[in-house]
Write a protein that holds these residues in place. Structure first.
Motif, PDB file in Angstrom:
ATOM      1  N   LEU A   1       0.809  -1.530  -0.501  1.00  0.00           N
ATOM      2  CA  LEU A   1       0.072   0.114   0.007  1.00  0.00           C
ATOM      3  C   LEU A   1       1.053   1.252  -0.476  1.00  0.00           C
ATOM      4  CD1 LEU A   1      -2.657  -0.627   2.390  1.00  0.00           C
ATOM      5  CD2 LEU A   1      -2.627  -1.605   0.271  1.00  0.00           C
ATOM      6  N   GLY A   2       1.938   1.611   0.755  1.00  0.00           N
ATOM      7  CA  GLY A   2       3.317   2.400   0.378  1.00  0.00           C
ATOM      8  C   GLY A   2       3.346   3.094  -0.454  1.00  0.00           C
ATOM      9  N   MET A   3       3.661   1.979  -1.772  1.00  0.00           N
ATOM     10  CA  MET A   3       3.504   2.138  -3.329  1.00  0.00           C
ATOM     11  C   MET A   3       2.849   2.682  -3.841  1.00  0.00           C
ATOM     12  SD  MET A   3       5.222  -0.953  -4.891  1.00  0.00           S
ATOM     13  CE  MET A   3       6.284  -1.939  -3.173  1.00  0.00           C
ATOM     14  N   VAL A   4       1.906   2.495  -3.482  1.00  0.00           N
ATOM     15  CA  VAL A   4       0.026   3.277  -4.127  1.00  0.00           C
ATOM     16  C   VAL A   4      -0.917   3.917  -3.840  1.00  0.00           C
ATOM     17  CG1 VAL A   4      -2.669   2.225  -5.299  1.00  0.00           C
ATOM     18  CG2 VAL A   4      -0.398   0.395  -5.544  1.00  0.00           C
TER      19      VAL A   4
ATOM     20  N   ASP B   1       4.134  -3.615 -13.372  1.00  0.00           N
ATOM     21  CA  ASP B   1       4.643  -2.123 -13.518  1.00  0.00           C
ATOM     22  C   ASP B   1       2.819  -1.186 -13.238  1.00  0.00           C
ATOM     23  OD1 ASP B   1       6.600  -2.380 -15.034  1.00  0.00           O
ATOM     24  OD2 ASP B   1       6.271  -2.965 -17.453  1.00  0.00           O
ATOM     25  N   GLU B   2       1.486  -2.403 -13.474  1.00  0.00           N
ATOM     26  CA  GLU B   2       0.601  -2.263 -13.080  1.00  0.00           C
ATOM     27  C   GLU B   2       0.316  -1.430 -11.450  1.00  0.00           C
ATOM     28  OE1 GLU B   2      -0.180  -6.238 -15.870  1.00  0.00           O
ATOM     29  OE2 GLU B   2       1.154  -4.910 -14.369  1.00  0.00           O
ATOM     30  N   VAL B   3       1.492  -2.031 -10.665  1.00  0.00           N
ATOM     31  CA  VAL B   3       1.244  -1.067  -9.715  1.00  0.00           C
ATOM     32  C   VAL B   3       1.804  -0.096  -9.477  1.00  0.00           C
ATOM     33  CG1 VAL B   3       2.329  -1.794  -6.942  1.00  0.00           C
ATOM     34  CG2 VAL B   3       1.004  -3.681  -8.463  1.00  0.00           C
ATOM     35  N   LEU B   4       3.410  -0.151  -9.897  1.00  0.00           N
ATOM     36  CA  LEU B   4       4.284   1.195  -9.800  1.00  0.00           C
ATOM     37  C   LEU B   4       3.723   2.772 -10.950  1.00  0.00           C
ATOM     38  CD1 LEU B   4       7.357   1.200  -9.026  1.00  0.00           C
ATOM     39  CD2 LEU B   4       8.070   0.505 -11.721  1.00  0.00           C
TER      40      LEU B   4
END
Length: 655
Positions: free
Chosen positions: A90-93, A626-629
Motif C-alpha cells: 500500500l505504501g507505494m500506491v 508495472d500496473e502497480v508501479l
C-alpha cells in the motif's frame, strides 16, 4: 587486509528471483504476491485532477477493496507478518489508503479484539467495513506525553455508566480521521478513567462517532487544514458530556470495574496501564516501517529504470548515453539501492523478533499480571522493544532520503504526480512522525540502552589495525578498464572486516554516551542533556549494525554463487557509505588507517562500477508489476505518455 579478487559477473548470470527470495525472507509467494495481484485492479489506478474530497473518498473505496481480499480479518489482524506485508505494498500506491489501513486494522481492530475478548462490543460491522474504526489518543496539548492527557471518562455508580468530556481546548483530540469521508465511524478514545474521584489512569473507550447524517450528539468534529500530499479526513474532535455504557470501557483481562463500582487492576502503575492499552503501537511501528520501505523500493525501481531509458549528452564522438552511464548517477542510485536492501533486511529481522514475542517464546517475560517480570524472557522482550524503535526510526529516515534522491535523479519528471515519486514524500514524512515521533522514540531507546535495558553490546572481534576497505589491488588482473569496472574484495573477507568496523563504531558511541552521562550535572535534566545526542548516535549505530548483520545473514542464505557475489558487493557498498561520515573518529581511535580513509570514496566508486550492469536486476528483484508501479518514466517508451494526437509531427507522419 588480504583480499581475494572478484571477477566481473555477467549481467545475465544474475537473476532477480533469488534476490527476491532473499529480500522477502522466502515469503514472497505467500504474503506478498497476492497483494501485487489485488493492486493491479482498476480501483487502484492513479487518477489525475481529483479534488481533496474525491481523493479522500477514493481512499475509503480502496480500503473496502482491500478488505474484500484480506480473508479472515481477525486472523489477518493477529499476524504481524501479514500486516507488514500489506503496508509494504500500500505504501507505494496510496499514502492516504495506507494511513486508513494502519488505523483500522492495526490500531482499532487490533486493540478492540485484544482488549475486549468477551466481545461486549460487536466487531462484525468493523470486520465487514460497514463501520470504520478510528483511534483518538493524541490531544492538541499532548502528543508523545499522552499518558498525561486531559480527556476524562467519569464513572457514575448511580447510573452505571461513564461521562466522556473534553475539559480544555488543549484536550481536543488531534488529527484522527473522523471527518465525513467514508461514512459511519466509531473510535477508541483514550481518556482518564475517574472512579470515585480517583484518577485510575488512561484507558481506551469505545465511542460511536458519526453516522450518515454527521457527528452524533455531544461530539464536535472540525476539519483540520489540508496536508499537502494527503487526503485523509483529519480533524479536531471533542466531547461534551457524552454518556457511554459500562461496556465502553476496554480494560482487557487484567483490569476490571466491579459491580459495586470499585476499580481493580493487576497492573501496578497508571503509566503501565496506559502502555498496555496502546500496545498495538509497537506493531504499528513495523507497519509504518514497511510502508516507508515499500515506497522507497518503488521510487528506486522508477528512478533506476528511467536512468537507463533517459539519454543525455556524451563525450565527443558518441551520439548519447543513458544518464546511468555516468558514475555520479551510479554511485547515488546504487548507494540508495544498497540502503533499501539494508532497510528491508532490518525490517525482516524486527518482524521476526516481534513474531517470536507474540508467539509466546518470551512467555517468562510476564509475571502473570501483564507486567514485565524478571529473567531471560524479560530481557529478550525488552530487546525487541529497543530493536523495533531503532528500526522504525532508521528505516523511515532512510526511506525519506532514498525517495528524495530518486526524485532529484529524475529531474523535472520526478516532480509530476503521474510519475509517482513526489507523491511518496508526504506519506513517508507521516511515517516519521506517526506511532511515536522518531526522535522521541530514539531518545527513549537511547535511555534504555544506556541503562542496560534491552541492549547487549556486540562482542568485539578481529584486529583494529587490519584494513577493512577493499583496495584497488583487489581489481582482477587483466580486466578491461580495471580501475573503474573491476571488483572489490570478495566475501567473506571484506564484508566481515567492514562489519567489524561497524561494531567498533557502535562500541565507541556507547563509550562516549556513557562518559557523557557520567559528567557532573546540576540535576536529572542537565545530566540527560549531556548524554542525549551521543545516545542518539548510539541508536543510529546500533540500527545500522543490526541492518548490516541482517544483510550478511541474507547473503549467506543465497545458494547461487553469482547472485551471492552481487549481493555481497551491494552490502560492501552499503557499509562503505555508512562508515564514510565517521571516518575521522574511526581513524582517531585506530579502527581505520589513513590509507583506509583515503580509499573509502574510491572503493565505493569501484563497487558501483562493478555493480552497474546489475542495477536493473537489483530493482527487478523488488517484484513490482508495472500496473502497480504506475509510472510512465519506468517504461522504455515513456515519451509515448506525452504524445499529442494533434501534434504537427502527426501531419508529417501522415504525409
Amino acid at each position: 587486509m588480504d583480499t581475494v579478487p572478484v571477477e566481473a559477473v555477467p549481467a545475465g548470470a544474475v537473476r532477480a528471483g533469488p534476490l527476491t527470495d532473499a529480500l522477502f525472507d522466502g515469503g514472497f509467494e505467500a504474503a506478498h504476491r497476492p497483494w501485487t495481484e489485488v493492486l493491479r485492479r482498476e480501483v487502484f489506478r492513479y487518477r489525475d485532477g481529483l479534488s481533496l474530497s474525491e481523493r479522500a473518498e477514493a481512499a475509503y473505496e480502496r480500503l473496502r477493496e482491500v478488505n474484500g481480499a484480506v480473508g479472515s480479518v481477525p486472523e489477518f489482524v493477529g499476524s504481524t507478518t501479514r500486516l507488514v506485508a500489506l503496508h509494504e505494498w500500500l505504501g507505494m500506491v496510496d499514502g492516504s489508503l495506507t494511513t486508513l489501513a494502519t488505523i483500522h486494522y492495526n490500531l482499532f481492530l487490533g486493540s478492540l479484539l485484544r482488549l475486549d475478548p468477551g466481545k461486549a462490543v460487536d466487531p462484525a460491522p468493523f470486520i465487514r467495513l460497514d463501520d470504520y474504526g478510528a483511534v483518538l489518543i493524541t490531544e492538541l496539548g499532548y502528543g508523545n506525553n499522552a499518558a498525561d492527557l486531559e480527556t476524562t471518562a467519569t464513572y457514575r455508580q448511580e447510573t452505571d455508566d461513564f461521562v466522556l468530556h473534553t475539559p480544555t481546548a488543549g484536550a481536543q483530540k488531534f488529527m484522527p480521521n473522523t471527518g465525513p469521508a467514508g461514512g459511519r465511524k466509531s473510535g477508541l478514545v483514550a481518556a482518564r478513567l475517574i472512579v470515585r474521584g480517583q484518577n485510575c489512569g488512561v484507558h481506551l473507550f469505545f465511542v460511536p462517532l458519526r453516522d450518515a447524517r454527521g457527528p452524533l450528539p455531544g461530539i464536535r468534529i472540525r476539519p483540520l487544514s489540508e496536508i499537502p500530499g494527503s487526503s485523509v479526513d483529519h480533524a479536531l474532535t471533542s466531547f461534551d458530556r457524552v454518556v457511554l455504557a459500562r461496556s465502553a470501557l476496554l480494560a482487557g483481562e487484567h483490569t476490571e470495574l466491579t459491580a459495586e463500582g470499585a476499580f481493580r487492576s493487576a497492573v501496578g502503575s497508571r503509566r503501565r496501564r496506559f502502555l498496555r492499552s496502546i500496545q498495538r503501537v509497537t506493531t504499528g511501528k513495523l507497519c509504518l516501517s514497511g510502508a516507508a520501505v515499500g515506497g522507497a523500493r518503488s521510487a528506486l525501481a522508477i528512478a533506476v529504470r528511467y536512468a537507463h531509458h533517459r539519454h543525455t549528452f556524451a563525450p565527443v564522438g558518441r551520439t548519447g548515453v543513458p544518464v546511468f552511464a555516468y558514475r555520479c548517477h551510479q554511485t547515488r542510485l546504487l548507494g540508495a539501492v544498497a540502503r533499501a536492501y539494508a532497510a528491508t533486511f532490518l525490517l525482516r529481522a524486527a518482524v521476526r523478533e516481534c513474531g517470536r514475542r507474540d508467539d509466546g517464546e518470551f512467555a517468562e517475560a510476564r509475571n502473570g499480571t501483564g507486567e514485565p517480570g524478571g529473567g531471560t524472557g524479560a530481557a529478550d522482550a525488552a530487546e525487541v522493544d529497543v530493536l523495533v524503535a531503532a528500526a522504525k526510526g532508521w528505516t523511515t529516515w532512510q526511506a525519506r532520503d532514498i525517495v528524495l534522491e530518486c526524485r532529484e535523479r529524475c529531474g523535472a519528471q520526478g516532480l509530476l504526480s503521474v510519475n509517482r515519486i513526489v507523491d511518496l514524500i508526504t506519506p513517508i514524512e507521516s511515517t516519521i512522525t506517526a506511532e511515536g515521533d522518531n526522535l522521541v522514540i530514539w531518545t527513549k531507546a537511547a535511555a534504555d540502552m544506556l541503562t542496560g535495558r534491552g541492549y547487549r553490546p556486540p562482542a568485539e572481534t578481529g584486529t583494529p589495525a587490519e584494513s577493512a576497505v577493499p583496495a584497488a589491488s583487489a581489481v582482477p588482473a587483466g580486466a578491461a578498464g580495471a580501475a573503474d569496472r573491476a571488483g572489490p574484495a570478495a566475501a567473506p573477507t571484506g564484508s566481515r572486516r567492514l562489519l567489524e568496523v561497524l561494531i567498533r563504531h557502535e562500541l565507541r558511541c556507547l563509550r562516549r554516551a556513557r562518559e557523557r552521562l557520567g559528567r557532573p550535572s546540576t540535576g536529572p535534566l542537565d545530566r540527560w542533556n549531556h548524554a542525549v545526542n551521543p545516545g542518539l548516535e548510539l541508536v543510529d549505530a546500533y540500527a545500522a549494525r543490526r541492518a548490516a548483520e541482517a544483510f550478511l545473514a541474507a547473503v549467506d542464505q543465497v545458494g547461487d554463487t553469482a547472485t551471492r557475489t552481487v549481493l555481497d558487493q551491494l552490502f560492501q557498498l552499503f557499509a562503505l557509505q555508512r562508515l564514510a561520515p565517521h571516518a575521522g573518529l574511526l581513524l582517531a581511535d585506530g579502527h581505520l588507517s589513513a590509507e583506509d580513509v583515503r580509499e573509502l570514496g574510491p572503493a565505493a566508486d569501484r563497487i558501483s562500477a562493478w555493480l552497474a550492469p546489475h542495477a536493473l536486476t537489483l530493482v527487478d528483484a523488488f517484484a513490482i508489476p508495472d500496473e502497480v508501479l504506475q509510472a510512465p518514466i519506468a517504461t522504455e517508451g515513456f515519451a509515448a505518455a506525452y504524445d499529442d494526437p494533434a501534434g504537427p509531427w502527426r501531419e508529417e507522419d501522415a504525409g
